[in-house]
Motif scaffolding. Structure first.
Motif, PDB file in Angstrom:
ATOM      1  N   ALA A 142       0.817  -1.211   0.000  1.00  0.00           N
ATOM      2  CA  ALA A 142       0.000   0.000   0.000  1.00  0.00           C
ATOM      3  C   ALA A 142       0.857   1.270   0.000  1.00  0.00           C
ATOM      4  O   ALA A 142       0.606   2.201  -0.769  1.00  0.00           O
ATOM      5  CB  ALA A 142      -0.927  -0.005   1.219  1.00  0.00           C
ATOM      6  N   THR A 143       1.873   1.303   0.852  1.00  0.00           N
ATOM      7  CA  THR A 143       2.659   2.535   0.954  1.00  0.00           C
ATOM      8  C   THR A 143       3.446   2.785  -0.337  1.00  0.00           C
ATOM      9  O   THR A 143       3.520   3.914  -0.820  1.00  0.00           O
ATOM     10  CB  THR A 143       3.590   2.467   2.188  1.00  0.00           C
ATOM     11  OG1 THR A 143       2.782   2.185   3.327  1.00  0.00           O
ATOM     12  CG2 THR A 143       4.322   3.763   2.401  1.00  0.00           C
ATOM     13  N   THR A 144       4.004   1.714  -0.893  1.00  0.00           N
ATOM     14  CA  THR A 144       4.728   1.860  -2.161  1.00  0.00           C
ATOM     15  C   THR A 144       3.788   2.433  -3.228  1.00  0.00           C
ATOM     16  O   THR A 144       4.143   3.357  -3.964  1.00  0.00           O
ATOM     17  CB  THR A 144       5.243   0.470  -2.636  1.00  0.00           C
ATOM     18  OG1 THR A 144       6.028  -0.080  -1.591  1.00  0.00           O
ATOM     19  CG2 THR A 144       6.045   0.580  -3.906  1.00  0.00           C
ATOM     20  N   PHE A 199      -1.404   8.467   7.262  1.00  0.00           N
ATOM     21  CA  PHE A 199      -2.258   8.270   8.435  1.00  0.00           C
ATOM     22  C   PHE A 199      -1.955   6.951   9.144  1.00  0.00           C
ATOM     23  O   PHE A 199      -2.697   6.515  10.003  1.00  0.00           O
ATOM     24  CB  PHE A 199      -3.742   8.287   8.024  1.00  0.00           C
ATOM     25  CG  PHE A 199      -4.297   9.675   7.810  1.00  0.00           C
ATOM     26  CD1 PHE A 199      -3.546  10.812   8.084  1.00  0.00           C
ATOM     27  CD2 PHE A 199      -5.603   9.852   7.346  1.00  0.00           C
ATOM     28  CE1 PHE A 199      -4.064  12.089   7.896  1.00  0.00           C
ATOM     29  CE2 PHE A 199      -6.138  11.121   7.153  1.00  0.00           C
ATOM     30  CZ  PHE A 199      -5.368  12.239   7.431  1.00  0.00           C
ATOM     31  N   ASP A 200      -0.867   6.308   8.741  1.00  0.00           N
ATOM     32  CA  ASP A 200      -0.468   5.098   9.457  1.00  0.00           C
ATOM     33  C   ASP A 200       0.422   5.555  10.616  1.00  0.00           C
ATOM     34  O   ASP A 200       1.650   5.530  10.538  1.00  0.00           O
ATOM     35  CB  ASP A 200       0.296   4.164   8.506  1.00  0.00           C
ATOM     36  CG  ASP A 200       0.515   2.789   9.127  1.00  0.00           C
ATOM     37  OD1 ASP A 200       0.263   2.640  10.339  1.00  0.00           O
ATOM     38  OD2 ASP A 200       0.941   1.879   8.409  1.00  0.00           O
ATOM     39  N   PHE A 201      -0.247   6.026  11.703  1.00  0.00           N
ATOM     40  CA  PHE A 201       0.473   6.727  12.761  1.00  0.00           C
ATOM     41  C   PHE A 201       1.430   5.828  13.531  1.00  0.00           C
ATOM     42  O   PHE A 201       2.208   6.295  14.347  1.00  0.00           O
ATOM     43  CB  PHE A 201      -0.517   7.384  13.727  1.00  0.00           C
ATOM     44  CG  PHE A 201      -1.424   8.372  13.047  1.00  0.00           C
ATOM     45  CD1 PHE A 201      -0.893   9.405  12.289  1.00  0.00           C
ATOM     46  CD2 PHE A 201      -2.804   8.254  13.132  1.00  0.00           C
ATOM     47  CE1 PHE A 201      -1.714  10.320  11.644  1.00  0.00           C
ATOM     48  CE2 PHE A 201      -3.638   9.158  12.489  1.00  0.00           C
ATOM     49  CZ  PHE A 201      -3.093  10.193  11.742  1.00  0.00           C
ATOM     50  N   GLY A 234       3.874   4.132   9.884  1.00  0.00           N
ATOM     51  CA  GLY A 234       3.891   4.919   8.638  1.00  0.00           C
ATOM     52  C   GLY A 234       5.277   4.980   8.018  1.00  0.00           C
ATOM     53  O   GLY A 234       6.225   5.425   8.659  1.00  0.00           O
ATOM     54  N   SER A 235       5.401   4.500   6.793  1.00  0.00           N
ATOM     55  CA  SER A 235       6.731   4.481   6.196  1.00  0.00           C
ATOM     56  C   SER A 235       6.839   5.372   4.971  1.00  0.00           C
ATOM     57  O   SER A 235       7.838   5.326   4.272  1.00  0.00           O
ATOM     58  CB  SER A 235       7.148   3.042   5.877  1.00  0.00           C
ATOM     59  OG  SER A 235       6.061   2.310   5.398  1.00  0.00           O
ATOM     60  N   ALA A 236       5.839   6.223   4.745  1.00  0.00           N
ATOM     61  CA  ALA A 236       5.949   7.160   3.617  1.00  0.00           C
ATOM     62  C   ALA A 236       7.214   8.004   3.778  1.00  0.00           C
ATOM     63  O   ALA A 236       7.911   8.293   2.801  1.00  0.00           O
ATOM     64  CB  ALA A 236       4.714   8.044   3.538  1.00  0.00           C
ATOM     65  N   ILE A 252      -3.900   9.396   0.526  1.00  0.00           N
ATOM     66  CA  ILE A 252      -3.788   9.067   1.952  1.00  0.00           C
ATOM     67  C   ILE A 252      -3.315   7.634   2.128  1.00  0.00           C
ATOM     68  O   ILE A 252      -3.928   6.707   1.597  1.00  0.00           O
ATOM     69  CB  ILE A 252      -5.153   9.231   2.660  1.00  0.00           C
ATOM     70  CG1 ILE A 252      -5.700  10.651   2.442  1.00  0.00           C
ATOM     71  CG2 ILE A 252      -5.015   8.916   4.152  1.00  0.00           C
ATOM     72  CD1 ILE A 252      -7.082  10.869   3.039  1.00  0.00           C
ATOM     73  N   ASP A 253      -2.220   7.441   2.861  1.00  0.00           N
ATOM     74  CA  ASP A 253      -1.764   6.088   3.179  1.00  0.00           C
ATOM     75  C   ASP A 253      -2.447   5.672   4.480  1.00  0.00           C
ATOM     76  O   ASP A 253      -2.188   6.236   5.540  1.00  0.00           O
ATOM     77  CB  ASP A 253      -0.236   6.075   3.323  1.00  0.00           C
ATOM     78  CG  ASP A 253       0.293   4.649   3.414  1.00  0.00           C
ATOM     79  OD1 ASP A 253      -0.459   3.709   3.100  1.00  0.00           O
ATOM     80  OD2 ASP A 253       1.473   4.472   3.800  1.00  0.00           O
ATOM     81  N   MET A 254      -3.339   4.686   4.392  1.00  0.00           N
ATOM     82  CA  MET A 254      -4.131   4.269   5.554  1.00  0.00           C
ATOM     83  C   MET A 254      -3.452   3.097   6.271  1.00  0.00           C
ATOM     84  O   MET A 254      -2.778   2.277   5.648  1.00  0.00           O
ATOM     85  CB  MET A 254      -5.510   3.810   5.076  1.00  0.00           C
ATOM     86  CG  MET A 254      -6.364   4.921   4.514  1.00  0.00           C
ATOM     87  SD  MET A 254      -6.903   6.064   5.784  1.00  0.00           S
ATOM     88  CE  MET A 254      -8.182   5.098   6.592  1.00  0.00           C
TER      89      MET A 254
HETATM   90 MG   LIG Z   1       2.409   0.793   4.706  1.00  0.00          MG
END
Ligand SMILES: [Mg+2]
Ligand SMILES: Nc1ncnc2c1ncn2[C@@H]1O[C@H](COP(=O)(O)OP(=O)(O)OP(=O)(O)O)[C@@H](O)[C@H]1O
Length: 421
Positions: free
Chosen positions: A174-176, A206-208, A211-213, A287-289
């Motif tokens: 997802a983050t990629t 929003f992956d608190f 989160g790896s963005a 948004i990265d959830m």
């Molecule tokens: Mg991720």
């Protein structure tokens, strides 16, 4: 009206001025100033403004509208000086900016511009900004503490498309996908014949917890994000922008905070405020959830235009997808916004794999429109180097696939805008 006219005012009292390199570059501003103020405004060049603001005559001004574009970025020192002199005299400042880099914009806003409106001016935006100045008049005597400053909510005047990305099983990619989709949206393909203005794009992590963005874009995690999350009620355009970091001047990113936070540190209303704020300032909000479903997942889903669900070709993804669909239907939530993305899809030539994809889609009763290739180590290497694929492995099939998707989203959005224009 010319600068000379302001320097020796006509009977109509001058209550406001535009300040710019050349106001004729801002036709819409002239029109709006006329609508709002009739004859009682004037225009000043930057040079004139420096002189005028040091004269007693300038004390009658209620506000100045400083209009800047990218050509003015070399002149920031002088423009900053104008903002400071205006503030010293109690003259309010509205900043009108066209194609100004976020860094320059932050600098000008930090000096105390009261409001910011993008140019070309959205319908009614100047009117609203002037009204906001009026409303906050009562607060002018308060100390200049953040809490006492007027809240400038929808300062950006945009109406961004919200695109959350949710991995239905951990590590599904997802983050990629979110990082690269955001980057591709921000960098549309340019043709010499038909150059396009890149849209303004922001990525909200929003992956608190994990989160790896920030890792995938090599951006630091900062406490200011945590502070903003804790007090979204007092968030304004300025504090929101300060919490963002720019990646290569093209993509604005709200990284996860430095410490792992419980996902319920924020409530639906906090998330709604952040998404609303982002929408007013950006054309696309990716948004990265977190893969866990939380109380505010619903908030994001209802704000979403499309909600990407990342899955893989395995039993774990299939079962999680079923659970997700059931949960959404039980709550009467809009499951139709979900767009399933199959990551690490079998190769085109893998007939057996293709049959499995078909069976998966049929058994879940979903359509799998977006298939992403497994590109092996090159993807993890790009992520580890903190670069989008476009800047590190531009020819990787995964990059091309995400680029194509970004193009079709951009085209859809343009068509929708044209239809409502
Ligand atoms: Mg991720
Ligand atoms: N299509 C792909 N080809 C090769 N490697 C990939 C691909 N997609 C993702 N990866 C790699 O898989 C790992 C997990 O990816 P990513 O962090 O994007 O997943 P995620 O769904 O966000 O995970 P999490 O559940 O931890 O949030 C990373 O090392 C990434 O580089």
């Amino acid at each position: 009206m010319s600068a000379a006219a302001i320097l020796s005012p006509e009977p109509a009292p001058i209550v406001a001025c535009t300040v710019s390199r050349d106001v004729s570059n801002f036709d819409l501003l002239i029109e709006d100033m006329e609508t709002e103020l009739g004859e009682s405004w004037g225009d000043l060049t930057f040079e004139d403004a420096v002189v005028f603001l040091n004269q007693p005559d300038s004390e009658t001004l209620e506000f100045i509208a400083i209009a800047v574009d990218s050509d003015d970025e070399g002149d920031l020192g002088r423009i900053s000086g104008i903002i400071t002199s205006a503030k010293e005299k109690g003259i309010r400042v509205i900043l009108i900016a066209e194609e100004v880099s976020p860094i320059a914009l932050h600098q000008l806003l930090r000096l105390g511009a009261d409001d910011f409106v993008p140019y070309p001016l959205p319908e009614g935006a100047l009117h609203e900004a002037i009204e906001r100045l009026g409303q906050s008049d009562i607060e002018t005597d308060l100390p200049d503490e953040p809490a006492a400053r007027p809240s400038v909510k929808s300062a950006g005047g945009r109406d961004g498309v919200v695109l959350p990305v949710h991995g239905l099983s951990g590590g599904a990619g997802a983050t990629t996908f979110a990082v690269n989709l955001a980057w591709e949206l921000a960098n549309p393909e340019q043709s010499k014949k038909n150059p396009v203005t890149p849209p303004r794009v922001c990525l909200l992590d929003f992956d608190f917890q994990f989160g790896s963005a920030s890792t995938y874009l090599d951006l630091p995690r900062r406490d200011i994000v945590f502070e903003m999350l804790q007090d979204t009620a007092h968030m304004d355009a300025e504090s929101f922008n300060q919490a963002l970091l720019s990646f290569n001047d093209r993509l604005q990113v709200l990284t996860a905070p430095p410490e792992m936070l419980p996902l319920d540190i924020v409530a639906g209303e906090d998330i709604a405020r952040i998404v609303d704020m982002a929408r007013t300032q950006f054309d696309f909000v990716v948004i990265d959830m977190p893969s866990t479903v939380v109380s505010w997942t619903e908030t994001v889903l209802s704000a979403a235009h499309l909600y990407f669900a990342l899955i893989e070709l395995d039993m774990r993804s299939a079962q999680n997808t079923l659970r997700m669909i059931r949960a959404l239907k039980a709550e009467n939530l809009p499951a139709e916004k979900l767009r399933y993305v199959l990551n690490r899809a079998p190769k085109f030539t893998d007939l057996n794999g293709k049959a499995r994809v078909k069976r998966l889609a049929e058994s879940l009763d979903i359509s799998l429109e977006v298939l992403l290739s497994d590109c092996g180590r090159v993807v993890t290497q790009a992520n580890d180097h903190g670069l989008p694929l476009a800047l590190s492995a531009a020819k990787a099939p995964l990059r091309k696939e995400i680029q194509k998707l970004a193009q079709s989203i951009t085209e859809l959005n343009r068509a929708a805008e044209a239809a409502t224009a």
